[in-house]
Scaffold this motif. Structure first.
Motif, PDB file in Angstrom:
ATOM      1  N   SER A  68       0.832  -1.204   0.000  1.00  0.00           N
ATOM      2  CA  SER A  68       0.000   0.000   0.000  1.00  0.00           C
ATOM      3  C   SER A  68       0.869   1.257   0.000  1.00  0.00           C
ATOM      4  O   SER A  68       0.589   2.227  -0.728  1.00  0.00           O
ATOM      5  CB  SER A  68      -0.921  -0.009   1.223  1.00  0.00           C
ATOM      6  N   LEU A  69       1.934   1.248   0.781  1.00  0.00           N
ATOM      7  CA  LEU A  69       2.827   2.393   0.845  1.00  0.00           C
ATOM      8  C   LEU A  69       3.531   2.618  -0.498  1.00  0.00           C
ATOM      9  O   LEU A  69       3.648   3.755  -0.975  1.00  0.00           O
ATOM     10  CB  LEU A  69       3.859   2.178   1.953  1.00  0.00           C
ATOM     11  N   TRP A  70       3.977   1.539  -1.130  1.00  0.00           N
ATOM     12  CA  TRP A  70       4.657   1.659  -2.416  1.00  0.00           C
ATOM     13  C   TRP A  70       3.714   2.227  -3.477  1.00  0.00           C
ATOM     14  O   TRP A  70       4.089   3.118  -4.251  1.00  0.00           O
ATOM     15  CB  TRP A  70       5.177   0.294  -2.868  1.00  0.00           C
ATOM     16  N   HIS A  74       3.306   6.286  -5.677  1.00  0.00           N
ATOM     17  CA  HIS A  74       3.117   6.488  -7.123  1.00  0.00           C
ATOM     18  C   HIS A  74       1.687   6.952  -7.422  1.00  0.00           C
ATOM     19  O   HIS A  74       1.168   6.734  -8.505  1.00  0.00           O
ATOM     20  CB  HIS A  74       3.415   5.188  -7.879  1.00  0.00           C
ATOM     21  N   ARG A  75       1.082   7.632  -6.475  1.00  0.00           N
ATOM     22  CA  ARG A  75      -0.326   8.025  -6.561  1.00  0.00           C
ATOM     23  C   ARG A  75      -0.573   9.044  -7.672  1.00  0.00           C
ATOM     24  O   ARG A  75       0.321   9.797  -8.072  1.00  0.00           O
ATOM     25  CB  ARG A  75      -0.786   8.609  -5.223  1.00  0.00           C
ATOM     26  N   LEU A  76      -1.831   9.043  -8.132  1.00  0.00           N
ATOM     27  CA  LEU A  76      -2.245   9.982  -9.171  1.00  0.00           C
ATOM     28  C   LEU A  76      -2.521  11.369  -8.626  1.00  0.00           C
ATOM     29  O   LEU A  76      -2.218  12.375  -9.279  1.00  0.00           O
ATOM     30  CB  LEU A  76      -3.496   9.453  -9.878  1.00  0.00           C
ATOM     31  N   PHE A  77      -3.122  11.430  -7.436  1.00  0.00           N
ATOM     32  CA  PHE A  77      -3.523  12.710  -6.856  1.00  0.00           C
ATOM     33  C   PHE A  77      -3.123  12.765  -5.384  1.00  0.00           C
ATOM     34  O   PHE A  77      -2.863  11.735  -4.756  1.00  0.00           O
ATOM     35  CB  PHE A  77      -5.052  12.899  -6.955  1.00  0.00           C
ATOM     36  N   ASP A  78      -3.083  13.970  -4.864  1.00  0.00           N
ATOM     37  CA  ASP A  78      -2.870  14.172  -3.425  1.00  0.00           C
ATOM     38  C   ASP A  78      -4.219  14.460  -2.782  1.00  0.00           C
ATOM     39  O   ASP A  78      -4.779  15.556  -2.959  1.00  0.00           O
ATOM     40  CB  ASP A  78      -1.904  15.334  -3.172  1.00  0.00           C
ATOM     41  N   ILE A  79      -4.745  13.500  -2.061  1.00  0.00           N
ATOM     42  CA  ILE A  79      -6.063  13.645  -1.421  1.00  0.00           C
ATOM     43  C   ILE A  79      -5.846  13.949   0.054  1.00  0.00           C
ATOM     44  O   ILE A  79      -5.236  13.147   0.780  1.00  0.00           O
ATOM     45  CB  ILE A  79      -6.899  12.368  -1.608  1.00  0.00           C
ATOM     46  N   LEU A 148      -7.174   2.244  -4.289  1.00  0.00           N
ATOM     47  CA  LEU A 148      -7.518   3.442  -3.509  1.00  0.00           C
ATOM     48  C   LEU A 148      -6.260   4.239  -3.185  1.00  0.00           C
ATOM     49  O   LEU A 148      -6.258   5.477  -3.243  1.00  0.00           O
ATOM     50  CB  LEU A 148      -8.256   3.058  -2.230  1.00  0.00           C
ATOM     51  N   ALA A 149      -5.186   3.532  -2.838  1.00  0.00           N
ATOM     52  CA  ALA A 149      -3.915   4.214  -2.575  1.00  0.00           C
ATOM     53  C   ALA A 149      -3.362   4.817  -3.854  1.00  0.00           C
ATOM     54  O   ALA A 149      -2.780   5.915  -3.841  1.00  0.00           O
ATOM     55  CB  ALA A 149      -2.912   3.241  -1.967  1.00  0.00           C
ATOM     56  N   PHE A 150      -3.555   4.133  -4.976  1.00  0.00           N
ATOM     57  CA  PHE A 150      -3.072   4.645  -6.254  1.00  0.00           C
ATOM     58  C   PHE A 150      -3.812   5.927  -6.640  1.00  0.00           C
ATOM     59  O   PHE A 150      -3.221   6.855  -7.202  1.00  0.00           O
ATOM     60  CB  PHE A 150      -3.242   3.587  -7.342  1.00  0.00           C
ATOM     61  N   LEU A 151      -5.077   6.010  -6.321  1.00  0.00           N
ATOM     62  CA  LEU A 151      -5.830   7.236  -6.587  1.00  0.00           C
ATOM     63  C   LEU A 151      -5.305   8.402  -5.757  1.00  0.00           C
ATOM     64  O   LEU A 151      -5.393   9.558  -6.178  1.00  0.00           O
ATOM     65  CB  LEU A 151      -7.310   7.023  -6.287  1.00  0.00           C
ATOM     66  N   GLY A 152      -4.778   8.091  -4.564  1.00  0.00           N
ATOM     67  CA  GLY A 152      -4.236   9.146  -3.721  1.00  0.00           C
ATOM     68  C   GLY A 152      -4.791   9.179  -2.314  1.00  0.00           C
ATOM     69  O   GLY A 152      -4.458  10.085  -1.536  1.00  0.00           O
TER      70      GLY A 152
END
Length: 304
Positions: A68-70, A74-79, A148-152
């Motif tokens: 999840s951290l990795w 590489h997330r798409l957005f900062d939420i 969900l983590a990838f989205l940010g």
């Protein structure tokens, strides 16, 4: 708020409530003030499974957290965790993810092997909620939450929302509560809806996968209301004949291994087919049992 480490764990905070609620339900049942069936060996099995699940989570949780951290890096957005809209969004998306996880865990044998123990009790009470998997982490279902983590969404935010969902689902494991108000039943998962999910009646098999919101089942065609004319019968299609905790935890994995050893040509079908799948169709799947039930009901209906 730290986006990586959760400020609190809803499940850990709720453990005293879980214990008190089980004790209260038993007491009310003994006083005949509430409907609840408890059997000592069954309850001990559920509690032992719950304890073992916590230990297994400690052993496998590191891999899930690292992944999840990795992905989050590489997330798409900062939420932001401080935004109300972000909590509303993670609530909806996490609940939808849970629906997908839960449906997968019933419809494909590999993941059913990790989930079946939760359904192995022939009783339905608050202790049943604690009968949790020992092998879910090894089955890799935690990967379903990685998008969900990838989205940010920060890992801490996802973890907190997953905990809230699990705490919510505790109270719906009871026969002491009939039906909630109609508006609540229409939107949320309730004891009535979840009794259907735990029933082995052909009409009720593989229905009501919801975590918090029952609307997902209504949207995707898996909703079935509890009917007064058909009482829920709990357990699995072929119930276990004992309370051996290792058998409760691993019997479906062992059965899958035996099938593959006996007929390796069809190993993929035994692993990823629906529970009960066989090459010649001789075994009972949920779809087959439901089709037989529907055919029987049609035969009993007089022609106009």
């Amino acid at each position: 708020m730290d986006p990586i480490k959760p400020a609190f764990d809803p499940v850990t905070l709720a453990i005293p409530f879980f214990v008190l609620a089980v004790v209260l339900e038993i007491a009310l049942a003994r006083l005949k003030l509430a409907h609840a069936n408890y059997e000592t060996r069954d309850t001990l099995a559920s509690l032992t499974m719950g304890l073992g699940s916590n230990v297994a989570g400690l052993l496998t949780g590191g891999a899930a957290f690292a992944a999840s951290l990795w992905v989050y890096q590489h997330r798409l957005f900062d939420i932001p965790m401080t935004a109300i809209w972000a909590w509303a969004a993670v609530f909806l998306l996490e609940d939808l993810t849970y629906y997908g996880f839960h449906r997968l865990s019933h419809e494909r044998r590999f993941w059913w092997a990790a989930h079946i123990n939760h359904h192995s009790s022939q009783h339905y009470n608050l202790s049943t909620a604690l009968r949790q998997t020992w092998t879910g982490g090894l089955a890799g279902t935690w990967a379903l939450w990685l998008p969900l983590a990838f989205l940010g969404f920060p890992p801490a935010m996802i973890a907190i929302q997953k905990g809230i969902s699990l705490v919510y689902q505790f109270w719906i494991h009871t026969e002491a509560i009939g039906r909630m108000p109609r508006w609540f039943e229409a939107v949320f998962n309730t004891p009535s809806h979840h009794r259907v999910h735990h029933a082995r009646n052909p009409r009720y098999l593989d229905r009501n996968y919801a975590g918090i919101l029952i609307v997902w089942d209504k949207l995707f065609g898996t909703f079935q209301p509890e009917l007064d004319e058909e009482k829920c019968r709990y357990g699995i299609v072929r119930n276990l004949g004992d309370f051996n905790i290792l058998r409760v935890a691993f019997h479906e994995w062992a059965g899958m291994a035996r099938d593959m050893a006996r007929d390796p040509r069809h190993a993929l079908g035994y692993i990823f087919g629906p529970p009960g799948w066989s090459p010649d169709g001789s075994r009972d799947t949920s779809a087959k049992l439901r089709a037989q039930w529907e055919a029987g009901r049609a035969a009993e209906t007089p022609a106009e």
